[in-house]
Design a protein around this motif. Structure first.
Motif, PDB file in Angstrom:
ATOM      1  N   ILE A   8       0.862  -1.175   0.000  1.00 31.63           N
ATOM      2  CA  ILE A   8       0.000   0.000   0.000  1.00 31.63           C
ATOM      3  C   ILE A   8       0.896   1.220   0.000  1.00 31.63           C
ATOM      4  N   MET A   9       0.648   2.103  -0.921  1.00 34.54           N
ATOM      5  CA  MET A   9       1.504   3.265  -1.041  1.00 34.54           C
ATOM      6  C   MET A   9       0.737   4.527  -0.643  1.00 34.54           C
ATOM      7  N   TRP A  10       1.321   5.292   0.221  1.00 29.90           N
ATOM      8  CA  TRP A  10       0.791   6.583   0.611  1.00 29.90           C
ATOM      9  C   TRP A  10       1.772   7.619   0.110  1.00 29.90           C
ATOM     10  N   MET A  11       1.340   8.486  -0.751  1.00 26.59           N
ATOM     11  CA  MET A  11       2.243   9.491  -1.297  1.00 26.59           C
ATOM     12  C   MET A  11       1.925  10.848  -0.685  1.00 26.59           C
ATOM     13  N   ARG A  12       2.968  11.560  -0.371  1.00 26.40           N
ATOM     14  CA  ARG A  12       2.837  12.933   0.105  1.00 26.40           C
ATOM     15  C   ARG A  12       3.862  13.768  -0.658  1.00 26.40           C
ATOM     16  N   ARG A  13       3.487  14.960  -0.992  1.00 28.03           N
ATOM     17  CA  ARG A  13       4.377  15.856  -1.726  1.00 28.03           C
ATOM     18  C   ARG A  13       4.676  17.065  -0.845  1.00 28.03           C
ATOM     19  N   LEU A  21      20.430  24.328  -2.693  1.00 24.32           N
ATOM     20  CA  LEU A  21      21.162  23.070  -2.810  1.00 24.32           C
ATOM     21  C   LEU A  21      21.093  22.231  -1.533  1.00 24.32           C
ATOM     22  N   ASN A  22      20.694  22.841  -0.425  1.00 25.23           N
ATOM     23  CA  ASN A  22      20.530  22.123   0.843  1.00 25.23           C
ATOM     24  C   ASN A  22      19.175  22.465   1.445  1.00 25.23           C
ATOM     25  N   PRO A  23      18.109  22.031   0.798  1.00 26.74           N
ATOM     26  CA  PRO A  23      16.776  22.421   1.280  1.00 26.74           C
ATOM     27  C   PRO A  23      16.437  21.788   2.625  1.00 26.74           C
ATOM     28  N   VAL A  24      15.662  22.513   3.405  1.00 28.89           N
ATOM     29  CA  VAL A  24      15.180  22.029   4.692  1.00 28.89           C
ATOM     30  C   VAL A  24      13.661  22.161   4.676  1.00 28.89           C
ATOM     31  N   TRP A  25      12.999  21.056   4.951  1.00 27.61           N
ATOM     32  CA  TRP A  25      11.544  21.059   5.050  1.00 27.61           C
ATOM     33  C   TRP A  25      11.183  20.796   6.491  1.00 27.61           C
ATOM     34  N   LYS A  26      10.324  21.584   7.026  1.00 32.07           N
ATOM     35  CA  LYS A  26       9.802  21.322   8.367  1.00 32.07           C
ATOM     36  C   LYS A  26       8.320  21.047   8.191  1.00 32.07           C
ATOM     37  N   GLU A  27       8.051  19.912   7.557  1.00 32.25           N
ATOM     38  CA  GLU A  27       6.679  19.539   7.243  1.00 32.25           C
ATOM     39  C   GLU A  27       6.372  18.203   7.904  1.00 32.25           C
ATOM     40  N   ALA A  28       5.155  18.054   8.358  1.00 32.21           N
ATOM     41  CA  ALA A  28       4.754  16.818   9.029  1.00 32.21           C
ATOM     42  C   ALA A  28       3.685  16.110   8.200  1.00 32.21           C
ATOM     43  N   PHE A  29       3.808  14.796   8.143  1.00 33.82           N
ATOM     44  CA  PHE A  29       2.839  13.964   7.441  1.00 33.82           C
ATOM     45  C   PHE A  29       2.408  12.837   8.372  1.00 33.82           C
ATOM     46  N   THR A  30       1.170  12.448   8.280  1.00 29.54           N
ATOM     47  CA  THR A  30       0.651  11.349   9.080  1.00 29.54           C
ATOM     48  C   THR A  30       0.271  10.212   8.142  1.00 29.54           C
ATOM     49  N   PHE A  31       0.742   9.014   8.481  1.00 24.78           N
ATOM     50  CA  PHE A  31       0.442   7.824   7.694  1.00 24.78           C
ATOM     51  C   PHE A  31      -0.175   6.773   8.598  1.00 24.78           C
ATOM     52  N   GLN A 119      12.514  12.740  11.173  1.00 23.43           N
ATOM     53  CA  GLN A 119      12.140  12.578  12.565  1.00 23.43           C
ATOM     54  C   GLN A 119      10.768  11.946  12.568  1.00 23.43           C
ATOM     55  N   MET A 120      10.683  10.757  13.151  1.00 22.35           N
ATOM     56  CA  MET A 120       9.437   9.992  13.109  1.00 22.35           C
ATOM     57  C   MET A 120       8.868   9.838  14.507  1.00 22.35           C
ATOM     58  N   GLU A 121       7.554   9.733  14.581  1.00 19.44           N
ATOM     59  CA  GLU A 121       6.878   9.514  15.841  1.00 19.44           C
ATOM     60  C   GLU A 121       5.833   8.424  15.653  1.00 19.44           C
ATOM     61  N   TRP A 122       5.796   7.496  16.565  1.00 15.27           N
ATOM     62  CA  TRP A 122       4.826   6.401  16.549  1.00 15.27           C
ATOM     63  C   TRP A 122       3.958   6.576  17.784  1.00 15.27           C
ATOM     64  N   THR A 123       2.669   6.692  17.572  1.00 15.44           N
ATOM     65  CA  THR A 123       1.726   6.827  18.673  1.00 15.44           C
ATOM     66  C   THR A 123       0.738   5.685  18.606  1.00 15.44           C
TER      67      THR A 123
END
Length: 127
Positions: A8-13, A21-31, A119-123
């Motif tokens: 099962i594939m969950w895609m997030r963009r 050249l050194n991008p930083v994303w501070k975005e959160a996704f929930t799967f 950085q991952m979190e499991w709840t």
């Protein structure tokens, strides 16, 4: 004997970071994770091109089983090996409320060089 695997594939963009050249994303996704016995997180990085086809910048994967496993101690350390894409040691921290966190540095594959920090979190699901 044949075996099959349901994937099962969950895609997030993420947002696009222009001219960086050194991008930083501070975005959160929930799967949602329904089967903790076979959970592999696969990540692909792509360069967004306006006038041409997007370019694949690399990929990595990490087995999430250690994050889901019961721990006897507050902290568990995973080390890089041939079976994972870890770039350096990764620690899993378990908290009293059942929440776990893991920070990983993944070495990108199929590219000359590059790494990705997640950085991952499991709840635990609420009952």
């Amino acid at each position: 004997m044949s075996s099959s695997r349901l994937e099962i594939m969950w895609m997030r963009r993420t947002s696009v970071k222009n001219n960086d050249l050194n991008p930083v994303w501070k975005e959160a996704f929930t799967f949602p994770v329904e089967n903790t016995d076979s959970s592999l997180l696969k990540v692909e990085l792509w360069d967004d091109d306006t006038w041409r086809r997007d370019d694949k910048m690399g990929d990595a994967e990490i087995d999430l089983k250690p994050l889901f496993e019961k721990q006897a101690k507050h902290k568990k350390v995973l080390s890089p090996c041939k079976d994972n894409c870890l770039y350096k040691d990764s620690s899993i921290f378990q908290y009293e409320n059942g929440r776990k966190t893991q920070e990983v540095w993944l070495k990108l594959r199929n590219v000359e060089s590059g790494s990705l920090n997640l950085q991952m979190e499991w709840t635990l699901p609420s009952t």
